[in-house]
Write a protein that holds these residues in place. Sequence first.
Motif, PDB file in Angstrom:
ATOM      1  N   ASP A  43       0.826  -1.203   0.000  1.00 41.41           N
ATOM      2  CA  ASP A  43       0.000   0.000   0.000  1.00 41.41           C
ATOM      3  C   ASP A  43       0.870   1.267   0.000  1.00 41.41           C
ATOM      4  OD1 ASP A  43      -2.261   1.544   0.029  1.00 41.41           O
ATOM      5  OD2 ASP A  43      -2.617   1.371   2.190  1.00 41.41           O
ATOM      6  N   ALA A  44       1.762   1.339  -0.964  1.00 44.02           N
ATOM      7  CA  ALA A  44       2.667   2.482  -1.080  1.00 44.02           C
ATOM      8  C   ALA A  44       2.220   3.382  -2.232  1.00 44.02           C
ATOM      9  CB  ALA A  44       4.091   1.996  -1.318  1.00 44.02           C
ATOM     10  N   ASP A  45       2.829   4.583  -2.326  1.00 44.08           N
ATOM     11  CA  ASP A  45       2.413   5.488  -3.399  1.00 44.08           C
ATOM     12  C   ASP A  45       3.586   5.985  -4.257  1.00 44.08           C
ATOM     13  OD1 ASP A  45       3.546   7.200  -1.580  1.00 44.08           O
ATOM     14  OD2 ASP A  45       1.745   8.405  -1.226  1.00 44.08           O
ATOM     15  N   PHE A  46       4.466   5.050  -4.647  1.00 44.98           N
ATOM     16  CA  PHE A  46       5.520   5.394  -5.605  1.00 44.98           C
ATOM     17  C   PHE A  46       4.867   5.852  -6.909  1.00 44.98           C
ATOM     18  CE2 PHE A  46       8.256   2.569  -3.024  1.00 44.98           C
ATOM     19  CZ  PHE A  46       9.427   3.310  -3.008  1.00 44.98           C
ATOM     20  N   ALA A  47       5.263   7.022  -7.422  1.00 44.01           N
ATOM     21  CA  ALA A  47       4.814   7.475  -8.746  1.00 44.01           C
ATOM     22  C   ALA A  47       5.872   6.981  -9.736  1.00 44.01           C
ATOM     23  CB  ALA A  47       4.700   8.993  -8.778  1.00 44.01           C
ATOM     24  N   LEU A  48       5.540   5.944 -10.503  1.00 45.49           N
ATOM     25  CA  LEU A  48       6.551   5.268 -11.326  1.00 45.49           C
ATOM     26  C   LEU A  48       7.208   6.206 -12.338  1.00 45.49           C
ATOM     27  CD1 LEU A  48       5.200   1.684 -12.012  1.00 45.49           C
ATOM     28  CD2 LEU A  48       6.190   2.666  -9.952  1.00 45.49           C
ATOM     29  N   GLU A  49       6.423   7.183 -12.846  1.00 47.80           N
ATOM     30  CA  GLU A  49       6.983   8.071 -13.871  1.00 47.80           C
ATOM     31  C   GLU A  49       8.006   9.034 -13.268  1.00 47.80           C
ATOM     32  OE1 GLU A  49       3.905   8.064 -12.756  1.00 47.80           O
ATOM     33  OE2 GLU A  49       3.528  10.096 -12.038  1.00 47.80           O
ATOM     34  N   GLN A  50       8.118   9.075 -11.959  1.00 48.95           N
ATOM     35  CA  GLN A  50       9.115   9.953 -11.325  1.00 48.95           C
ATOM     36  C   GLN A  50      10.414   9.225 -10.974  1.00 48.95           C
ATOM     37  OE1 GLN A  50       6.971  12.090  -8.250  1.00 48.95           O
ATOM     38  NE2 GLN A  50       5.709  13.090  -9.795  1.00 48.95           N
ATOM     39  N   PHE A  51      10.526   7.993 -11.475  1.00 46.74           N
ATOM     40  CA  PHE A  51      11.772   7.233 -11.319  1.00 46.74           C
ATOM     41  C   PHE A  51      12.211   6.741 -12.682  1.00 46.74           C
ATOM     42  CE2 PHE A  51      10.025   7.159  -7.100  1.00 46.74           C
ATOM     43  CZ  PHE A  51      11.139   7.179  -6.255  1.00 46.74           C
ATOM     44  N   GLU A  52      13.539   6.670 -12.901  1.00 44.67           N
ATOM     45  CA  GLU A  52      13.998   6.089 -14.159  1.00 44.67           C
ATOM     46  C   GLU A  52      15.009   4.977 -13.924  1.00 44.67           C
ATOM     47  OE1 GLU A  52      15.903   8.934 -16.688  1.00 44.67           O
ATOM     48  OE2 GLU A  52      17.099   9.771 -15.056  1.00 44.67           O
ATOM     49  N   HIS A  53      14.953   4.011 -14.832  1.00 49.02           N
ATOM     50  CA  HIS A  53      15.855   2.867 -14.788  1.00 49.02           C
ATOM     51  C   HIS A  53      17.244   3.263 -15.280  1.00 49.02           C
ATOM     52  CE1 HIS A  53      17.575  -1.064 -15.751  1.00 49.02           C
ATOM     53  NE2 HIS A  53      17.713  -0.679 -17.007  1.00 49.02           N
ATOM     54  N   ILE A  54      18.265   2.817 -14.562  1.00 46.46           N
ATOM     55  CA  ILE A  54      19.649   3.068 -14.974  1.00 46.46           C
ATOM     56  C   ILE A  54      20.448   1.776 -14.859  1.00 46.46           C
ATOM     57  CG2 ILE A  54      21.812   4.200 -14.287  1.00 46.46           C
ATOM     58  CD1 ILE A  54      20.248   6.521 -13.340  1.00 46.46           C
ATOM     59  N   ALA A  55      21.294   1.495 -15.856  1.00 44.64           N
ATOM     60  CA  ALA A  55      22.244   0.387 -15.756  1.00 44.64           C
ATOM     61  C   ALA A  55      23.633   0.972 -15.853  1.00 44.64           C
ATOM     62  CB  ALA A  55      22.015  -0.613 -16.883  1.00 44.64           C
ATOM     63  N   LYS A  56      24.530   0.589 -14.939  1.00 42.97           N
ATOM     64  CA  LYS A  56      25.908   1.074 -15.052  1.00 42.97           C
ATOM     65  C   LYS A  56      26.889   0.001 -14.647  1.00 42.97           C
ATOM     66  CE  LYS A  56      25.770   3.454 -10.574  1.00 42.97           C
ATOM     67  NZ  LYS A  56      25.568   4.765  -9.937  1.00 42.97           N
ATOM     68  N   PHE A  57      28.085   0.090 -15.222  1.00 43.40           N
ATOM     69  CA  PHE A  57      29.118  -0.885 -14.892  1.00 43.40           C
ATOM     70  C   PHE A  57      29.988  -0.317 -13.790  1.00 43.40           C
ATOM     71  CE2 PHE A  57      33.214  -3.056 -15.494  1.00 43.40           C
ATOM     72  CZ  PHE A  57      32.770  -4.357 -15.379  1.00 43.40           C
ATOM     73  N   ASN A  58      30.107  -1.057 -12.699  1.00 43.86           N
ATOM     74  CA  ASN A  58      30.977  -0.641 -11.600  1.00 43.86           C
ATOM     75  C   ASN A  58      32.347  -1.276 -11.830  1.00 43.86           C
ATOM     76  OD1 ASN A  58      32.379  -0.545  -9.119  1.00 43.86           O
ATOM     77  ND2 ASN A  58      30.454  -0.341  -7.984  1.00 43.86           N
ATOM     78  N   ALA A  59      33.307  -0.455 -12.256  1.00 44.14           N
ATOM     79  CA  ALA A  59      34.626  -0.979 -12.632  1.00 44.14           C
ATOM     80  C   ALA A  59      35.373  -1.529 -11.417  1.00 44.14           C
ATOM     81  CB  ALA A  59      35.449   0.107 -13.315  1.00 44.14           C
TER      82      ALA A  59
END
Length: 322
Positions: free
Chosen positions: A229-245
């Motif tokens: 029962d949470a209210d995360f607004a999905l459009e206010q988050f973005e997916h990121i992929a990064k390589f941790n060297a």
Amino acid sequence: MPAPALVESPANQFAADISAGLQKAGQKELPSKYLYDTLGSKLFEVISELPEYGLTRADERLLRAYAHEIMHHIPRDVMVCELGSGSGRKTRWILETLSRRRRLDYFPIEISATALAVCRRELSDIESVGIVGLEREYLDGLLEVAARRRDGQHILVLFLGSTIGNFSPPADANFLHEIRMILQPGDSLLLGTDLEKPIPQLIDAYQDALGVTAAFNLNLLARINRELDADFALEQFEHIAKFNAGTRGVEMHLRSKLRQTVAIRRANLVVTFEEGETIWTENSHKYSLAEVSRMVEAAGFRCQAQWIDREWPFAESLLVAE
Ligand code: AVJ
């Protein structure tokens, strides 16, 4: 008198883990195992079909091409136990090959009941294989399989798809050691590990053009909305992929596009995110062959044979408990 032990229900455990992860000082994080609810498991199946994501196809190519060779290293009287079976599709080749010699029992272990049902449907046509699904955490399931072992029987554990890479070093070796402690000398573990490859190729694999991996990642917030029962607004988050060297892993994050506050009612929690702040949701470690050897030996296994895919560097290692 000591208080009676509290038995955590899965929903409470979920709330407790989410709450702990989002209150971490510094980097907020969420456990990657929660990506796999019904919708998440289906989205991962779609990821496996993406041209950019070659991992699952490499795994399946190897298991299909070398099932016979693999079988020759496995004792005849064997119980097969798979940690995180998913759809069960890539396991078909091993089960078909082993069960031609002798009837066997297959124990898929999954925290997702839906995935277990899919797996049973996918593999139920194989003759001479009894399927006993266990809806458990990996080690709890493996303990249960070990308790059913008859005299003279061996265990073959399948840990495929480089799921081990989600336990970042040194947790990966520790986890293999826990598996080893449940096994007996002569038991086997077939371990799939994704290998190092060029960084742009890795980023594309985890940030695909269609946005399926983004949906897979964002579904974790949607799941928290649904179940807690949470209210995360999905459009206010973005997916990121990064390589941790530094750690040589691909990390998935969810980045807050602005400063915002989210309420998670069933966890009794209100969290504030700064603009640009991320939630770390998964680490997918990329191994070198030398690193695989060191890890398995430290955990008490000997590598008996190894098969490697050239098209998408990936290794299947057949390990024997010493
Ligand atoms: C299923 C754990 C192997 O780490 O590559 C796919 C999960 N995450 N795309 C991986 C995943 C983003 C995957 N494993």
